[in-house]
Design an enzyme around this catalytic site. Structure first.
Site, mmCIF file in Angstrom:
data_model
loop_
_atom_site.group_PDB
_atom_site.id
_atom_site.type_symbol
_atom_site.label_atom_id
_atom_site.label_comp_id
_atom_site.label_asym_id
_atom_site.label_seq_id
_atom_site.Cartn_x
_atom_site.Cartn_y
_atom_site.Cartn_z
ATOM 1 N N ASN A 8 0.876 -1.176 0.000
ATOM 2 C CA ASN A 8 0.000 0.000 0.000
ATOM 3 C C ASN A 8 0.909 1.221 0.000
ATOM 4 O O ASN A 8 1.439 1.618 1.030
ATOM 5 C CB ASN A 8 -0.903 -0.020 1.237
ATOM 6 C CG ASN A 8 -1.972 1.061 1.205
ATOM 7 O OD1 ASN A 8 -1.893 2.016 0.453
ATOM 8 N ND2 ASN A 8 -2.976 0.910 2.056
ATOM 9 N N HIS A 178 -12.078 4.990 -1.313
ATOM 10 C CA HIS A 178 -11.998 4.288 -0.018
ATOM 11 C C HIS A 178 -12.778 2.967 -0.057
ATOM 12 O O HIS A 178 -13.208 2.457 0.969
ATOM 13 C CB HIS A 178 -12.541 5.163 1.124
ATOM 14 C CG HIS A 178 -11.701 6.360 1.416
ATOM 15 N ND1 HIS A 178 -12.238 7.580 1.768
ATOM 16 C CD2 HIS A 178 -10.356 6.535 1.406
ATOM 17 C CE1 HIS A 178 -11.265 8.460 1.953
ATOM 18 N NE2 HIS A 178 -10.116 7.839 1.734
ATOM 19 N N ARG A 238 -6.859 18.353 1.845
ATOM 20 C CA ARG A 238 -7.723 18.508 0.661
ATOM 21 C C ARG A 238 -8.988 19.271 1.009
ATOM 22 O O ARG A 238 -9.508 19.149 2.113
ATOM 23 C CB ARG A 238 -8.058 17.137 0.077
ATOM 24 C CG ARG A 238 -6.896 16.506 -0.677
ATOM 25 C CD ARG A 238 -7.196 15.081 -1.079
ATOM 26 N NE ARG A 238 -6.627 14.128 -0.136
ATOM 27 C CZ ARG A 238 -6.933 12.839 -0.096
ATOM 28 N NH1 ARG A 238 -7.833 12.348 -0.927
ATOM 29 N NH2 ARG A 238 -6.365 12.040 0.783
ATOM 30 N N GLU A 376 -7.636 -2.595 5.293
ATOM 31 C CA GLU A 376 -7.522 -2.617 3.840
ATOM 32 C C GLU A 376 -6.525 -3.683 3.381
ATOM 33 O O GLU A 376 -6.734 -4.331 2.344
ATOM 34 C CB GLU A 376 -7.088 -1.238 3.336
ATOM 35 C CG GLU A 376 -8.123 -0.156 3.563
ATOM 36 C CD GLU A 376 -7.561 1.239 3.344
ATOM 37 O OE1 GLU A 376 -8.235 2.034 2.676
ATOM 38 O OE2 GLU A 376 -6.461 1.533 3.866
#
Length: 390
Positions: A8, A178, A238, A376
């Site tokens: 990742n 996501h 962001r 994840e």
């Protein structure tokens, strides 16, 4: 023993995990290379949490992700037993065509490179380790697992913007992100509380990147993220949802170049921009500066507004689920967000929240409140294992 490696890759970090893959998956090693290009540090632990490596490197020794990947690969070859049979990668953007994990080859890599403008902070870094391994070990199976895939299959109406239809055909649409996190959390909740898991969920992935997803019967219905990872909630750096007129103003009247505007929206905005202090919620919670309070208030306010939008998409809510760094680890932020959800009938059990328990709603809450840690990497390992086995 056969093993799988999960990679990742971020903008300045490389997370990786090794799983034994003999009949079933078992986590063996978990590591991270942080500060790539500036102050690189490699830490590795085994499944029991015992530290196997903790080393600092000069910045020029690990200047980029390919260098980090080579160093990690060398450590694994020298120190870890097992036969590596496949590598699974998190890819942020899969575009409109990729709905499932897929084995990587040169053609796929070229296709995925086309989506770099849609995820400039993530896509190049996701793809860099793949290129290193394709060049050095072309025989090794590599599998791409997409953050956008979980959202494919939604009602096409939800993916359209109100602009001429030919742009949709060109790929300008609401993708959602996501997805690997949401897929894991939805599956985990179905194990923990099957009735709730089949119900109408709002899952809040709250970390440096943040979004909400409406899920029903384990499938994505709607998301706060759209064409890029800039939409929806304000994030660490962001901007989140913004009037397109602001962007036109900055370009036309502010004289900004596209590159300057991209830097502003991706790297200088969000909690960092509002506070003028930090993009880290922990720093803001410990600060007395007015900007810190403004940033956190804005973050909580926008979560409440977007939760209302997703509740409308679902036609009601059965549970609200917290996950990711802030959602899993900050009782204070969970408490503030639940106050914003009071109109839904959400009531917090203060003791359960402070203890970080799985179920944190009070007995009289009209909706269930859960904290479900995401994973994840395990989701990527499962997809990779299934594809290689097939």
């Amino acid at each position: 023993m056969d093993t799988l490696l999960v990679v990742n890759a971020g903008s300045s970090s490389l997370k990786f995990e090794v799983f034994a893959a003999s009949g079933s998956l078992a986590r063996q090693v978990k590591g991270k290379m942080e500060g790539i290009g500036t102050a690189p540090r490699l830490t590795i632990r085994n499944a029991g949490g015992e530290k196997l490596a903790d080393a600092d490197y000069p910045g020029d020794a690990v200047p980029d992700l390919p260098a980090a990947m080579r160093l990690v690969g060398q450590w694994l070859r020298e120190r870890h037993e097992g036969r590596l049979v496949a590598i699974g990668h998190r890819i942020v953007h899969g575009g409109p065509d990729h709905r499932h994990p897929v084995r990587i080859d040169e053609n796929l890599l070229r296709d995925l490179e086309r989506y770099t403008p849609l995820a400039p902070l993530h896509q190049p870094n996701n793809l860099a380790p793949i290129r290193v391994l394709l060049d050095s070990q072309p025989q090794l199976a590599q599998v791409a697992c997409f953050d956008t895939a979980f959202h494919r299959g939604r009602d096409p109406m939800t993916e359209h913007y109100a602009i001429p239809a030919h742009y949709f055909a060109e790929g300008v649409r609401r993708y959602g992100f996501h997805g690997l996190s949401y897929e894991y959390v939805a599956g985990r909740l179905a194990e923990i509380a099957p009735v709730i898991g089949r119900g109408r969920l709002i899952v809040a992935h709250l970390g440096s990147g943040a979004s909400l997803c409406a899920i029903h019967e384990g499938k994505s219905v709607e998301s706060t993220l759209g064409f890029t990872a800039l939409d929806g909630l304000p994030m660490g750096t962001r901007c989140g949802q913004i009037d397109p007129g602001v962007l036109l103003y900055l370009l036309q009247e502010g004289g900004m170049s596209p590159a300057q505007l991209q830097d502003l929206l991706y790297k200088q905005s969000g909690l960092k921009g509002l506070s003028g202090i930090s993009n880290d919620v922990r720093d803001l919670l410990s600060s007395d500066e007015p900007g810190a309070g403004l940033a956190l208030d804005h973050f909580v306010h926008r979560i409440g507004l977007n939760a209302g939008m997703l509740a409308a998409a679902l036609g009601g809510v059965d549970a609200f689920v917290f996950t990711a760094g802030v959602g899993e680890n900050s009782p204070v932020m969970r408490e503030r967000i639940v106050r914003q959800l009071g109109w839904l009938g959400a009531t917090l059990h203060a003791g359960a929240n402070d203890a970080g328990e799985l179920l944190i709603s009070a007995d009289d809450s009209r909706i269930a409140l859960y904290v479900v840690p995401t994973d994840e990497e395990l989701m990527i390992a499962r997809h990779t294992f299934a594809l290689v086995a097939a």
